[in-house]
Design a protein around this motif. Sequence first.
Motif, PDB file in Angstrom:
ATOM      1  N   GLY A 172     -39.770 -23.764 -46.460  1.00 59.85           N
ATOM      2  CA  GLY A 172     -41.432 -23.647 -46.661  1.00 59.85           C
ATOM      3  C   GLY A 172     -41.649 -24.655 -47.790  1.00 59.85           C
ATOM      4  N   GLU A 173     -42.750 -24.919 -48.125  1.00 61.21           N
ATOM      5  CA  GLU A 173     -43.465 -25.836 -49.145  1.00 61.21           C
ATOM      6  C   GLU A 173     -42.424 -26.993 -49.534  1.00 61.21           C
ATOM      7  N   GLY A 174     -41.881 -27.649 -48.519  1.00 61.69           N
ATOM      8  CA  GLY A 174     -41.087 -28.801 -49.037  1.00 61.69           C
ATOM      9  C   GLY A 174     -39.617 -28.636 -49.442  1.00 61.69           C
ATOM     10  N   ALA A 175     -39.378 -27.360 -49.342  1.00 61.13           N
ATOM     11  CA  ALA A 175     -37.779 -27.008 -49.617  1.00 61.13           C
ATOM     12  C   ALA A 175     -36.932 -26.867 -48.433  1.00 61.13           C
ATOM     13  N   ARG A 176     -35.855 -27.161 -48.550  1.00 63.20           N
ATOM     14  CA  ARG A 176     -34.928 -26.951 -47.199  1.00 63.20           C
ATOM     15  C   ARG A 176     -33.464 -27.231 -47.684  1.00 63.20           C
ATOM     16  N   ILE A 177     -32.684 -26.433 -46.899  1.00 62.37           N
ATOM     17  CA  ILE A 177     -31.157 -26.246 -47.159  1.00 62.37           C
ATOM     18  C   ILE A 177     -30.322 -26.939 -45.847  1.00 62.37           C
ATOM     19  N   VAL A 178     -29.467 -27.648 -46.240  1.00 58.08           N
ATOM     20  CA  VAL A 178     -28.507 -28.106 -45.333  1.00 58.08           C
ATOM     21  C   VAL A 178     -27.290 -27.605 -45.249  1.00 58.08           C
ATOM     22  N   VAL A 179     -26.658 -27.131 -44.287  1.00 57.12           N
ATOM     23  CA  VAL A 179     -25.065 -26.773 -44.539  1.00 57.12           C
ATOM     24  C   VAL A 179     -24.247 -27.661 -43.526  1.00 57.12           C
ATOM     25  N   ARG A 180     -23.330 -28.028 -44.208  1.00 52.94           N
ATOM     26  CA  ARG A 180     -22.276 -28.869 -43.357  1.00 52.94           C
ATOM     27  C   ARG A 180     -21.068 -28.282 -43.247  1.00 52.94           C
ATOM     28  N   GLY A 181     -20.347 -28.258 -42.327  1.00 49.23           N
ATOM     29  CA  GLY A 181     -19.101 -27.597 -41.920  1.00 49.23           C
ATOM     30  C   GLY A 181     -18.893 -26.430 -41.151  1.00 49.23           C
ATOM     31  N   MET A 182     -19.973 -25.911 -40.531  1.00 52.85           N
ATOM     32  CA  MET A 182     -20.005 -24.985 -39.707  1.00 52.85           C
ATOM     33  C   MET A 182     -19.215 -25.047 -38.449  1.00 52.85           C
ATOM     34  N   ASP A 183     -18.550 -24.372 -37.864  1.00 52.03           N
ATOM     35  CA  ASP A 183     -17.975 -24.307 -36.641  1.00 52.03           C
ATOM     36  C   ASP A 183     -19.123 -24.094 -35.393  1.00 52.03           C
ATOM     37  N   ASP A 184     -18.761 -24.380 -34.152  1.00 54.73           N
ATOM     38  CA  ASP A 184     -19.620 -24.057 -33.079  1.00 54.73           C
ATOM     39  C   ASP A 184     -20.162 -22.830 -32.962  1.00 54.73           C
ATOM     40  N   GLY A 185     -19.405 -21.855 -33.440  1.00 48.38           N
ATOM     41  CA  GLY A 185     -19.982 -20.282 -33.596  1.00 48.38           C
ATOM     42  C   GLY A 185     -20.669 -19.967 -34.548  1.00 48.38           C
ATOM     43  N   GLY A 186     -20.998 -20.826 -35.712  1.00 46.11           N
ATOM     44  CA  GLY A 186     -21.625 -20.644 -36.889  1.00 46.11           C
ATOM     45  C   GLY A 186     -20.866 -20.084 -38.063  1.00 46.11           C
ATOM     46  N   SER A 187     -19.342 -19.914 -37.775  1.00 50.86           N
ATOM     47  CA  SER A 187     -18.546 -19.625 -38.837  1.00 50.86           C
ATOM     48  C   SER A 187     -18.366 -20.723 -39.967  1.00 50.86           C
ATOM     49  N   VAL A 188     -18.016 -20.122 -41.040  1.00 50.27           N
ATOM     50  CA  VAL A 188     -17.558 -21.249 -42.225  1.00 50.27           C
ATOM     51  C   VAL A 188     -16.716 -20.889 -42.917  1.00 50.27           C
ATOM     52  N   VAL A 189     -15.644 -21.602 -43.185  1.00 52.34           N
ATOM     53  CA  VAL A 189     -14.443 -21.271 -44.280  1.00 52.34           C
ATOM     54  C   VAL A 189     -14.714 -22.134 -45.318  1.00 52.34           C
ATOM     55  N   ASN A 190     -15.088 -23.234 -45.283  1.00 53.46           N
ATOM     56  CA  ASN A 190     -15.426 -24.182 -46.157  1.00 53.46           C
ATOM     57  C   ASN A 190     -16.540 -25.183 -45.898  1.00 53.46           C
ATOM     58  N   ALA A 191     -17.777 -24.882 -46.572  1.00 51.81           N
ATOM     59  CA  ALA A 191     -18.786 -25.764 -46.325  1.00 51.81           C
ATOM     60  C   ALA A 191     -19.664 -26.296 -47.434  1.00 51.81           C
ATOM     61  N   ASP A 192     -20.156 -27.421 -47.172  1.00 56.65           N
ATOM     62  CA  ASP A 192     -20.827 -28.385 -48.140  1.00 56.65           C
ATOM     63  C   ASP A 192     -22.360 -27.751 -48.073  1.00 56.65           C
ATOM     64  N   VAL A 193     -23.137 -27.565 -49.144  1.00 57.56           N
ATOM     65  CA  VAL A 193     -24.550 -27.052 -49.062  1.00 57.56           C
ATOM     66  C   VAL A 193     -25.355 -28.110 -49.830  1.00 57.56           C
ATOM     67  N   GLU A 194     -26.536 -28.404 -49.342  1.00 51.65           N
ATOM     68  CA  GLU A 194     -27.346 -29.296 -49.965  1.00 51.65           C
ATOM     69  C   GLU A 194     -28.757 -28.504 -50.024  1.00 51.65           C
ATOM     70  N   LEU A 195     -29.339 -28.452 -51.319  1.00 52.00           N
ATOM     71  CA  LEU A 195     -30.539 -27.737 -51.620  1.00 52.00           C
ATOM     72  C   LEU A 195     -31.594 -28.923 -52.052  1.00 52.00           C
ATOM     73  N   THR A 196     -32.889 -29.192 -51.355  1.00 50.71           N
ATOM     74  CA  THR A 196     -33.956 -29.988 -51.599  1.00 50.71           C
ATOM     75  C   THR A 196     -34.991 -28.916 -51.816  1.00 50.71           C
ATOM     76  N   VAL A 197     -35.650 -29.222 -53.267  1.00 48.20           N
ATOM     77  CA  VAL A 197     -36.607 -28.486 -53.402  1.00 48.20           C
ATOM     78  C   VAL A 197     -38.088 -29.341 -53.424  1.00 48.20           C
ATOM     79  N   SER A 198     -39.254 -28.827 -53.381  1.00 51.89           N
ATOM     80  CA  SER A 198     -40.495 -29.427 -53.102  1.00 51.89           C
ATOM     81  C   SER A 198     -40.673 -30.784 -54.102  1.00 51.89           C
ATOM     82  N   ASP A 199     -40.153 -30.729 -55.394  1.00 53.66           N
ATOM     83  CA  ASP A 199     -40.249 -31.785 -56.415  1.00 53.66           C
ATOM     84  C   ASP A 199     -39.475 -33.068 -56.057  1.00 53.66           C
ATOM     85  N   GLY A 200     -38.545 -33.004 -55.112  1.00 50.32           N
ATOM     86  CA  GLY A 200     -37.900 -33.955 -54.717  1.00 50.32           C
ATOM     87  C   GLY A 200     -36.282 -33.737 -55.349  1.00 50.32           C
TER      88      GLY A 200
END
Length: 75
Positions: A8-36
């Motif tokens: 919400g309000e321009g902020a988002r999280i992207v998670v890369r590295g999840m398997d098809d069931g949504g499990s994660v053992v090693n994932a990269d996460v990117e957070l972008t907030v509303s100010d860019g």
Amino acid sequence: MDREIDLGEGARIVVRGMDDGGSVVNADVELTVSDGSRGAATVLTLGEIARLMDTYRESGDCQSGAFFRSLICWF
């Protein structure tokens, strides 16, 4: 599999590295907030860290598995 979560309000999280069931053992996460501004982190389970340490022990990396370091970046 990637998963994008709108915070919400321009902020988002992207998670890369999840398997098809949504499990994660090693994932990269990117957070972008509303100010860019953005941050990134790698999330690991304890089992994945143990696996990496065993690999380092065998390969001689990280002083033969004597240490583990993970970084968080904000850019």
